[in-house]
Design an enzyme around this catalytic site. Structure first.
Site, PDB file in Angstrom:
ATOM      1  N   GLY A  60      46.148  36.559  46.012  1.00 41.20           N
ATOM      2  CA  GLY A  60      46.484  37.950  45.747  1.00 41.20           C
ATOM      3  C   GLY A  60      45.841  38.420  44.459  1.00 41.20           C
ATOM      4  N   GLN A  65      45.441  43.767  37.138  1.00 38.58           N
ATOM      5  CA  GLN A  65      44.737  42.571  36.684  1.00 38.58           C
ATOM      6  C   GLN A  65      43.253  42.830  36.428  1.00 38.58           C
ATOM      7  OE1 GLN A  65      46.651  40.043  39.981  1.00 38.58           O
ATOM      8  NE2 GLN A  65      46.154  38.573  38.367  1.00 38.58           N
ATOM      9  N   CYS A 110      48.383  32.130  38.491  1.00 45.17           N
ATOM     10  CA  CYS A 110      47.969  33.524  38.399  1.00 45.17           C
ATOM     11  C   CYS A 110      46.543  33.578  37.868  1.00 45.17           C
ATOM     12  CB  CYS A 110      48.927  34.265  37.462  1.00 45.17           C
ATOM     13  SG  CYS A 110      48.541  36.005  37.243  1.00 45.17           S
ATOM     14  N   LEU A 111      45.737  34.443  38.452  1.00 51.27           N
ATOM     15  CA  LEU A 111      44.349  34.585  38.003  1.00 51.27           C
ATOM     16  C   LEU A 111      44.262  35.121  36.575  1.00 51.27           C
ATOM     17  CD1 LEU A 111      42.875  35.986  41.327  1.00 51.27           C
ATOM     18  CD2 LEU A 111      42.406  33.741  40.323  1.00 51.27           C
ATOM     19  N   HIS A 153      55.161  38.387  43.729  1.00 49.71           N
ATOM     20  CA  HIS A 153      54.338  38.092  42.553  1.00 49.71           C
ATOM     21  C   HIS A 153      53.433  39.279  42.239  1.00 49.71           C
ATOM     22  CE1 HIS A 153      51.770  35.203  40.091  1.00 49.71           C
ATOM     23  NE2 HIS A 153      50.962  36.239  40.243  1.00 49.71           N
ATOM     24  N   GLU A 154      52.750  39.812  43.268  1.00 48.18           N
ATOM     25  CA  GLU A 154      51.835  40.945  43.051  1.00 48.18           C
ATOM     26  C   GLU A 154      52.597  42.223  42.705  1.00 48.18           C
ATOM     27  OE1 GLU A 154      48.763  40.245  42.593  1.00 48.18           O
ATOM     28  OE2 GLU A 154      48.973  38.229  43.396  1.00 48.18           O
ATOM     29  N   HIS A 157      53.290  42.433  39.133  1.00 48.77           N
ATOM     30  CA  HIS A 157      52.153  42.904  38.321  1.00 48.77           C
ATOM     31  C   HIS A 157      52.156  44.428  38.203  1.00 48.77           C
ATOM     32  CE1 HIS A 157      49.896  39.386  37.206  1.00 48.77           C
ATOM     33  NE2 HIS A 157      49.816  38.952  38.449  1.00 48.77           N
TER      34      HIS A 157
END
Length: 185
Positions: A60, A65, A110-111, A153-154, A157
């Site tokens: 994702g 981000q 996480c990226l 999770h997304e 963000h």
């Protein structure tokens, strides 16, 4: 094309801000952003493209981000013996959820986080969500397991929340009452 250089890392102020609703019809810039978010997660899971472009694999990616404070993210999940899940969610929201919780036994990554963060992240085991696709059509999904965890999770963000905010700092592996552990190994 979005690359690792475009993904902001923890400590960047945009990761702690609430993203703005996206207006329809999408502007050309918002349409391109939705396509590039999906392109990143798909390419990052392709071993050849991931290596060629130096992409960290991810399932994702949310607009904040890449320093775009817009309520939009892409999910692309290919699990064995499961139907693939691949969509862009614009102005997403959870309309109902289970009382029951779940968590990834291996923890979340996480990226935007370049370090391992140990601990259990409690999430709803099942969620029903509504969102819009890039054409402006509203859709409704029922998610469970990894797709439900990834959606939450997304969505975090978009609200300026990082996954590790949910981990008990005193006892990261504290048992989560009534939760179903999800092991992806």
């Amino acid at each position: 094309m979005i690359g690792m250089k475009d993904i902001i890392r923890e400590g960047h102020p945009s990761l702690r801000k609430r993203a703005e609703e996206v207006e329809f019809p999408l502007s050309e810039a918002d349409r391109k952003l939705s396509e590039e978010l999906m392109e990143y997660v798909m390419n990052s899971q392709n071993p050849e493209k991931s290596e060629k472009y130096g992409l960290r694999p991810g399932i994702g990616l949310a607009a904040p981000q890449v320093d775009q404070l817009k309520r939009m993210f892409a999910l692309h999940i290919m699990e064995e013996e499961q139907d693939p899940i691949s969509f862009v969610a614009i102005n997403p929201r959870i309309i109902s959820h289970s009382v029951e919780k779940t968590y990834l036994v291996t923890g979340e990554g996480c990226l935007s986080v370049d370090r391992d963060v140990e601990g259990f992240v409690p999430r709803y085991a099942r969620i029903t969500v509504k969102a819009f696709d890039p054409e402006g059509k509203e859709y409704k999904l029922r998610l469970k397991g990894l797709p439900a965890i990834a959606f939450q999770h997304e969505l975090d963000h978009l609200n300026g929340i990082m996954f590790y905010d949910h981990i008990d700092p005193k006892n990261p592996y504290r048992e989560i009452p009534g939760a179903i552990p999800l092991d992806r190994a």
